[in-house]
Design a protein around this motif. Structure first.
Motif, mmCIF file in Angstrom:
data_model
loop_
_atom_site.group_PDB
_atom_site.id
_atom_site.type_symbol
_atom_site.label_atom_id
_atom_site.label_comp_id
_atom_site.label_asym_id
_atom_site.label_seq_id
_atom_site.Cartn_x
_atom_site.Cartn_y
_atom_site.Cartn_z
ATOM 1 N N PHE A 33 -3.314 -5.336 3.160
ATOM 2 C CA PHE A 33 -3.927 -4.134 2.609
ATOM 3 C C PHE A 33 -4.184 -3.138 3.739
ATOM 4 C CE2 PHE A 33 -4.553 -6.108 -1.448
ATOM 5 C CZ PHE A 33 -4.568 -7.456 -1.123
ATOM 6 N N PHE A 34 -3.963 -1.886 3.427
ATOM 7 C CA PHE A 34 -4.024 -0.858 4.456
ATOM 8 C C PHE A 34 -4.784 0.359 3.943
ATOM 9 C CE2 PHE A 34 -0.804 -3.017 6.973
ATOM 10 C CZ PHE A 34 -0.066 -3.690 6.023
ATOM 11 N N TRP A 35 -5.451 1.009 4.874
ATOM 12 C CA TRP A 35 -6.034 2.318 4.596
ATOM 13 C C TRP A 35 -5.363 3.330 5.509
ATOM 14 C CZ3 TRP A 35 -8.985 3.838 0.679
ATOM 15 C CH2 TRP A 35 -9.702 2.865 -0.036
ATOM 16 N N TYR A 36 -4.846 4.383 4.889
ATOM 17 C CA TYR A 36 -4.221 5.475 5.625
ATOM 18 C C TYR A 36 -5.020 6.744 5.399
ATOM 19 C CZ TYR A 36 0.069 2.782 6.438
ATOM 20 O OH TYR A 36 0.994 1.845 6.857
ATOM 21 N N ARG A 37 -5.044 7.583 6.394
ATOM 22 C CA ARG A 37 -5.648 8.902 6.284
ATOM 23 C C ARG A 37 -4.517 9.931 6.289
ATOM 24 N NH1 ARG A 37 -9.653 10.049 10.970
ATOM 25 N NH2 ARG A 37 -7.718 10.048 12.169
ATOM 26 N N GLN A 38 -4.615 10.881 5.386
ATOM 27 C CA GLN A 38 -3.587 11.915 5.305
ATOM 28 C C GLN A 38 -4.231 13.282 5.246
ATOM 29 O OE1 GLN A 38 -0.927 11.885 1.854
ATOM 30 N NE2 GLN A 38 0.726 12.774 3.080
ATOM 31 N N THR A 86 -7.506 13.083 2.797
ATOM 32 C CA THR A 86 -7.248 12.177 1.681
ATOM 33 C C THR A 86 -6.999 10.787 2.241
ATOM 34 O OG1 THR A 86 -6.345 13.914 0.255
ATOM 35 C CG2 THR A 86 -5.732 11.650 -0.263
ATOM 36 N N TYR A 87 -7.674 9.810 1.678
ATOM 37 C CA TYR A 87 -7.543 8.438 2.141
ATOM 38 C C TYR A 87 -6.738 7.632 1.114
ATOM 39 C CZ TYR A 87 -10.677 9.604 5.862
ATOM 40 O OH TYR A 87 -11.220 10.190 6.984
ATOM 41 N N LEU A 88 -5.657 7.067 1.610
ATOM 42 C CA LEU A 88 -4.738 6.319 0.750
ATOM 43 C C LEU A 88 -4.900 4.823 0.978
ATOM 44 C CD1 LEU A 88 -1.540 8.445 1.464
ATOM 45 C CD2 LEU A 88 -2.970 8.583 -0.564
ATOM 46 N N GLY A 106 -4.871 8.138 -3.790
ATOM 47 C CA GLY A 106 -5.695 8.705 -2.742
ATOM 48 C C GLY A 106 -7.027 9.247 -3.224
ATOM 49 N N THR A 107 -8.011 9.206 -2.344
ATOM 50 C CA THR A 107 -9.327 9.793 -2.584
ATOM 51 C C THR A 107 -9.555 10.891 -1.558
ATOM 52 O OG1 THR A 107 -10.289 7.743 -3.437
ATOM 53 C CG2 THR A 107 -11.820 9.425 -2.637
ATOM 54 N N ARG A 108 -9.867 12.070 -2.067
ATOM 55 C CA ARG A 108 -10.113 13.179 -1.148
ATOM 56 C C ARG A 108 -11.568 13.146 -0.703
ATOM 57 N NH1 ARG A 108 -10.707 18.967 -1.795
ATOM 58 N NH2 ARG A 108 -10.622 18.721 -4.042
ATOM 59 N N LEU A 109 -11.773 13.094 0.604
ATOM 60 C CA LEU A 109 -13.110 13.063 1.191
ATOM 61 C C LEU A 109 -13.423 14.411 1.812
ATOM 62 C CD1 LEU A 109 -15.683 11.545 2.181
ATOM 63 C CD2 LEU A 109 -14.380 10.933 4.223
ATOM 64 N N GLN A 110 -14.598 14.906 1.503
ATOM 65 C CA GLN A 110 -15.087 16.144 2.113
ATOM 66 C C GLN A 110 -16.391 15.835 2.820
ATOM 67 O OE1 GLN A 110 -15.425 18.832 -1.235
ATOM 68 N NE2 GLN A 110 -13.277 19.458 -1.094
ATOM 69 N N VAL A 111 -16.444 16.074 4.116
ATOM 70 C CA VAL A 111 -17.658 15.872 4.883
ATOM 71 C C VAL A 111 -18.254 17.241 5.168
ATOM 72 C CG1 VAL A 111 -18.679 14.911 6.964
ATOM 73 C CG2 VAL A 111 -16.715 13.782 5.905
ATOM 74 N N GLN A 112 -19.433 17.454 4.639
ATOM 75 C CA GLN A 112 -20.086 18.764 4.742
ATOM 76 C C GLN A 112 -20.869 18.868 6.048
ATOM 77 O OE1 GLN A 112 -19.291 20.914 2.463
ATOM 78 N NE2 GLN A 112 -18.310 19.453 1.081
ATOM 79 N N PRO A 113 -20.615 19.917 6.838
ATOM 80 C CA PRO A 113 -21.354 20.060 8.116
ATOM 81 C C PRO A 113 -22.842 20.283 7.867
ATOM 82 C CG PRO A 113 -19.427 21.508 8.042
ATOM 83 C CD PRO A 113 -19.610 20.950 6.664
#
Lengths: 113, 118
Positions: A33-38, A86-88, A106-113
């Motif tokens: 199993f793998f997690w990729y960031r795109q 987006t994390y796949l 994929g799940t799109r992640l948003q990190v708010q400053p």
């Protein structure tokens, strides 16, 4: 048909918080199993790989695998705006000796400053 | 280490023309390379598995006569989109797995090729 399910998001977290990304799969024989960031417009880059049940930590990232429940998750500690992507989730089908990967949407992640 | 390159990174062509995309493993050898396609806001979908010295294996629904794959050496695979049409516009990504002993047993992805067919 092997399926990998992810919540499309977006998942929004404040800077410094923990981001939790989840993935479920339907094929019980999957082994890797793998997690990729795109990032947008770019190809995926490998973040973590996990092969056995339990937790695997690498810096701010922790992958968790539970084969009995058929889920794998990724925790990102101390989230930074640069983690926004987006994390796949992907699994290795190991069919006929190939190493083709099956990706979730994929799940799109948003990190708010 | 374990770098995969793709050329070109971006191509725009007219409908009906053919486009060749190259995938190279720069610092390792790969008997197997994979070609994926990604449409906007969708995941990567495996198109075919490219094996050095033999015919490619295509996924169901992928036309082998339209997407020609040649894996001529242990470091180069090419994907030719023949008679391209606007619906072939997509992001094409290759990956390669090092032969045993040349790296971890992981797929390394190229940077992708953005194809736009007018």
């Amino acid at each position: 048909q092997k399926e990998v399910e992810q919540n499309s998001g977006p998942l929004s977290v404040p800077e410094g918080a923990i981001a939790s990304l989840n993935c479920t799969y339907s094929d019980r024989v999957s082994q890797s199993f793998f997690w990729y960031r795109q990032y947008s417009g770019k190809s995926p880059e490998l973040i973590m790989s996990i092969y056995s049940n339990g937790d695997k930590e690498d810096g701010r990232f922790t992958a968790q695998l539970n084969k009995a429940s058929q889920y794998v998750s990724l925790l990102i500690r101390d989230s930074q705006p640069s983690d926004s992507a987006t994390y796949l989730c992907a699994l290795d089908t190991m069919d006929t000796g190939r190493r083709a990967l099956t990706f979730g949407s994929g799940t799109r992640l948003q990190v708010q400053p | 280490g374990a770098v995969v390159s793709q050329h070109p990174s971006r191509v725009i062509c007219k409908s009906g023309t053919s486009v060749k995309i190259e995938c190279r493993s720069l610092d390792f050898q790969a008997t197997t390379m994979f070609w994926y396609r990604q449409f906007p806001k969708q995941s990567l979908m495996l198109m075919a598995t490219s094996n050095e010295g033999s015919k490619a294996t295509y996924e169901q629904g992928v036309e082998k006569d339209k997407f020609l794959i040649n894996h001529a050496s242990l470091t180069l695979s090419t994907l030719t989109v023949t008679s391209a049409h606007p619906e072939d516009s997509s992001f094409y990504i290759c990956s390669a797995v090092p032969v045993p002993g040349q790296g971890t047993d992981t797929q390394y992805f190229g940077p992708g090729t953005r194809l736009t067919v007018l």
